[in-house]
Design an enzyme around this catalytic site. Sequence first.
Site, PDB file in Angstrom:
ATOM      1  N   HIS A   1      56.120  52.837  32.927  1.00  0.00           N
ATOM      2  CA  HIS A   1      55.466  51.317  33.468  1.00  0.00           C
ATOM      3  C   HIS A   1      55.550  51.050  34.938  1.00  0.00           C
ATOM      4  O   HIS A   1      55.255  49.843  35.328  1.00  0.00           O
ATOM      5  CB  HIS A   1      55.974  50.265  32.707  1.00  0.00           C
ATOM      6  CG  HIS A   1      55.546  50.225  31.091  1.00  0.00           C
ATOM      7  ND1 HIS A   1      54.327  49.584  30.656  1.00  0.00           N
ATOM      8  CD2 HIS A   1      56.164  50.857  30.005  1.00  0.00           C
ATOM      9  CE1 HIS A   1      54.471  49.750  29.325  1.00  0.00           C
ATOM     10  NE2 HIS A   1      55.219  50.495  28.872  1.00  0.00           N
TER      11      HIS A   1
ATOM     12  N   ARG B   1      55.656  37.327  36.795  1.00  0.00           N
ATOM     13  CA  ARG B   1      57.176  37.360  37.594  1.00  0.00           C
ATOM     14  C   ARG B   1      56.820  37.168  38.774  1.00  0.00           C
ATOM     15  O   ARG B   1      55.844  37.679  39.558  1.00  0.00           O
ATOM     16  CB  ARG B   1      57.947  38.454  37.057  1.00  0.00           C
ATOM     17  CG  ARG B   1      58.396  38.345  35.720  1.00  0.00           C
ATOM     18  CD  ARG B   1      59.239  37.308  35.325  1.00  0.00           C
ATOM     19  NE  ARG B   1      60.799  37.743  36.006  1.00  0.00           N
ATOM     20  CZ  ARG B   1      61.663  38.009  35.566  1.00  0.00           C
ATOM     21  NH1 ARG B   1      61.614  38.211  34.038  1.00  0.00           N
ATOM     22  NH2 ARG B   1      62.710  38.083  36.037  1.00  0.00           N
TER      23      ARG B   1
ATOM     24  N   LYS C   1      53.946  41.578  44.172  1.00  0.00           N
ATOM     25  CA  LYS C   1      52.983  40.697  43.675  1.00  0.00           C
ATOM     26  C   LYS C   1      52.325  39.788  44.366  1.00  0.00           C
ATOM     27  O   LYS C   1      51.296  38.896  44.472  1.00  0.00           O
ATOM     28  CB  LYS C   1      53.693  40.009  42.522  1.00  0.00           C
ATOM     29  CG  LYS C   1      53.792  41.005  41.317  1.00  0.00           C
ATOM     30  CD  LYS C   1      54.429  40.355  39.984  1.00  0.00           C
ATOM     31  CE  LYS C   1      54.908  41.170  38.804  1.00  0.00           C
ATOM     32  NZ  LYS C   1      53.974  41.946  38.097  1.00  0.00           N
TER      33      LYS C   1
ATOM     34  N   THR D   1      48.450  43.181  32.866  1.00  0.00           N
ATOM     35  CA  THR D   1      47.741  42.667  31.602  1.00  0.00           C
ATOM     36  C   THR D   1      47.054  41.059  31.614  1.00  0.00           C
ATOM     37  O   THR D   1      46.259  40.715  30.958  1.00  0.00           O
ATOM     38  CB  THR D   1      48.526  42.819  30.482  1.00  0.00           C
ATOM     39  OG1 THR D   1      49.877  42.346  30.636  1.00  0.00           O
ATOM     40  CG2 THR D   1      48.750  44.177  30.058  1.00  0.00           C
TER      41      THR D   1
ATOM     42  N   LYS E   1      43.500  39.189  30.681  1.00  0.00           N
ATOM     43  CA  LYS E   1      43.559  37.927  29.779  1.00  0.00           C
ATOM     44  C   LYS E   1      42.633  36.865  30.547  1.00  0.00           C
ATOM     45  O   LYS E   1      41.545  36.088  29.915  1.00  0.00           O
ATOM     46  CB  LYS E   1      45.036  37.220  29.607  1.00  0.00           C
ATOM     47  CG  LYS E   1      45.816  38.233  28.839  1.00  0.00           C
ATOM     48  CD  LYS E   1      47.143  37.947  28.847  1.00  0.00           C
ATOM     49  CE  LYS E   1      48.076  38.729  28.224  1.00  0.00           C
ATOM     50  NZ  LYS E   1      49.706  38.722  28.611  1.00  0.00           N
TER      51      LYS E   1
HETATM   52  C1  NBG Z   1      55.211  46.435  33.948  1.00  0.00           C
HETATM   53  C2  NBG Z   1      54.259  46.664  35.033  1.00  0.00           C
HETATM   54  C3  NBG Z   1      52.853  45.859  35.006  1.00  0.00           C
HETATM   55  C4  NBG Z   1      52.349  46.638  33.725  1.00  0.00           C
HETATM   56  C5  NBG Z   1      53.144  46.522  32.439  1.00  0.00           C
HETATM   57  C6  NBG Z   1      52.863  46.864  31.152  1.00  0.00           C
HETATM   58  C7  NBG Z   1      57.521  46.766  33.972  1.00  0.00           C
HETATM   59  C8  NBG Z   1      58.673  47.750  34.308  1.00  0.00           C
HETATM   60  N1  NBG Z   1      56.240  47.311  34.232  1.00  0.00           N
HETATM   61  O1  NBG Z   1      52.072  46.300  35.791  1.00  0.00           O
HETATM   62  O2  NBG Z   1      54.709  46.179  36.177  1.00  0.00           O
HETATM   63  O3  NBG Z   1      51.094  45.756  33.123  1.00  0.00           O
HETATM   64  O4  NBG Z   1      54.542  46.948  32.794  1.00  0.00           O
HETATM   65  O5  NBG Z   1      52.567  48.161  31.158  1.00  0.00           O
HETATM   66  O6  NBG Z   1      57.843  45.754  33.469  1.00  0.00           O
END
Ligand code: NBG
Length: 794
Positions: A352, A533, A538, A640, A644
């Site tokens: 992730h 977050r 970001k 994600t 939305k």
């Molecule tokens: C997060 C990413 C996001 C992603 C989500 C779900 C972690 C380690 N990763 O970009 O930063 O959408 O995972 O895949 O929280």
Amino acid sequence: MTDIPTATDLRDRIMYHLTHTQGRGAEFATVFDWRLAVSFTIRDFIVTPWMAALRGPRDQGAKRVYYLSMEFLIGRILEDAIINLGLDKTMDEALALLDLDKQVVLDNEPDAALGNGGLGRLAACFMESLSSLRCPAFGYGIRYEHGLFRQRFESGQQVETPEDWLNQPHPWEFVRVDYSYNICFKGHVADVDGRAVWHPSESVQARAYDTPVVGWQGTWANTLRLWGAHPTTLFDLHRFNAGDYTAAAEPEALARTLSRVLYPDDTTDAGKELRLKQEYFLTSAALQDIMRRFLAEHGDLALLPEKVAIQLNDTHPAIAGPELIRLLMDDHGMDFARAQVLARGTLNYTNHTLLPEALERWPVWLMERILPRHMQIIRQIDADHAKTSGRPAHVGIIRDDQVLMGELAFIMAGRVNGVSALHTDLVKSTVFHDLHKLHPDRIVNQTNGVTPRRWLRMSNPPLTRLLDATIGTGWTADLDQLRLLEPHADDAAFRDALRAAKRANKVHLSNGLLADLGVKADPDAIFDVQVKRMHEYKRQLLNILEAIALWHRIHENPNGDWTPRVKIFGGKAAPGYWLAKTVIHLINDVARVVNNDPVTAKFLQIAYPPNYNVSMAEDLIPAADLSEQISTAGKEASGTGNMKFTMNGALTIGTLDGANVEIRELVGAENFFLFGLTAEEAAAEAATPGHARTAIEKSEDMKAALQLIAEGRFGRPDTYFSLLDRTWNDDPFLVATDFDGYFAAQRQVDAAYRDGPNWDRMAALNIARSGFFSSDRTIRGYMADIWHTVPAAI
Ligand code: NBG
């Protein structure tokens, strides 16, 4: 659901639970009592499909999926369950018969905040889709007593307080005292006739707490099984009788710490012994439970890969590889080679993030101390991989006296997946470059998705009514049907209805912002939302600097034709993440000044409601016109929230990062506000010495914004000295380089918003083309490409 109750049935059932489960008469009942009575009433309807979902796969010997995750960011459960059971209208009537305000009852439920952000919320969306698709599955996690901290602002600064959701009865869970496992730590490993025997010196008990997760239309409910930690030894009666109450309760206190708190950080390696113990606690409990069920149903261990698919949600449960091998070798007498083949046929791993600080690694000495037997097995896996793959020396699992959990997960997985097309490419070319060359078929992509039941049907009733009336209700289970909207984008009456739906959500939010924060948000202004977050990559800093530059420009030309805008921020910073907290402080400082400035007030307002969580997202996202997805390209694995917003008819201003790339391709470049460097350009720019200073010197707007902060226009300048210094001299996330492009794209947004019909057309097309981002599509992908499972028969 087969038997739909009438409203009076429901009312009677609620009254029954109020009296017999809550033990309250209606005249004394609090909102809490009513909410529990309603929850138990709804829960009763879930039990039948839940039992069927447990029995069916067992009777048919079907393959099951097990999703192991340290986080499940569930939010509230009641309304989602009501809607999935198709009881929303009936419940409205039943509550009216009882003279209860539905919203008051729903708002009484605390968020189950057992996660930090995207990774945890994805797990929750997946659980819902697994049930909606009737895929036999269990989610395994930890039953944290305290979820993600609560956020308050004091003089604009973040203050954290403990979250306390289990301080009251939780009506959705069933405790299973009979499903308990010992989880062992430490001690030593003896060699007994050539076999390793682990003699642990510590243990706790993992106890199962089950929550059924009902899918759309209520025909199936999988189990979310969360483990709570309990002491294995009873408390010390001798000490208690001697009056030493604290010492007597020590074993209990020690055990409990394991499931006490969620680590409040999803992007840095916490590096804590307790965290490693939590990860092993979850993983070992889950694997022991999986093995018990598997052996009861099948017996023959050779069938394991055929009947069990385990998904590791990031590296947090990556100890599953060695643990499964340990169980097969030490408990079932299997040899290492065979155990490893079976484990690899069963385990899969989702990556992730590419951020180096988030890739877990544990010091060898710590692993050796906490899990000595596992450290032996890790060395064996590594040596075997070196032998069979012919890997270069630097590709090992153990490097610089650290165990690399990503490498371990990769080597022990049948499939490794990234979470968006771009991210998967980068996984192949960067973090796992060498391993990918050795195992070119192992990495696959599964672009993330979100459940349209919660994120559209539940959270956006005005839009849902319009969709149902225009294209029918089929989109709820088959989000691709949103395509049917496309022709309506050119229909003025439809566009007006779409605008009215959005406006209703904006009015609702605006009332809330006024009541809670005193911010006056004009529903006819652009609602520009960045919620996620707080993290440097970001780039909330880019957003607030743009606000400052805009404020400055309005001052230069107060009679100009400015497009009114409300900027809304939401999000928490990890308690130890000083820079992210400084940005929070800056946003609040700027908001205070800008919102009270009579010259600019009607053009620009800034709102930062504290304690962003799932429930707040459900209010903010449907009310957004503009979705801020402005991470430095190459850093956001997928996102994600971006999905939305799109399905709720917000347009995106964003970079070519994560799933933004796919969103833009699908909705059309002309319906998306793009700016910024590409991932490749960003990597090169970040490596160029002095890049930030060069970019700032070129940008009048950025220079002005930084100057205003330095002068102390928003707060004491020393507060922001380090932040400014970093922005001028380091700026690893390229705020400066992307600033002018971002500022220009925002002015394009202004212009586009002034052409109402065209804006509405673009919004309609965003919705119509967002079907791909349903988590049903994602789960179907996992089922076909990774788990090799099929939905259960009706
Ligand atoms: C997060 C990413 C996001 C992603 C989500 C779900 C972690 C380690 N990763 O970009 O930063 O959408 O995972 O895949 O929280």
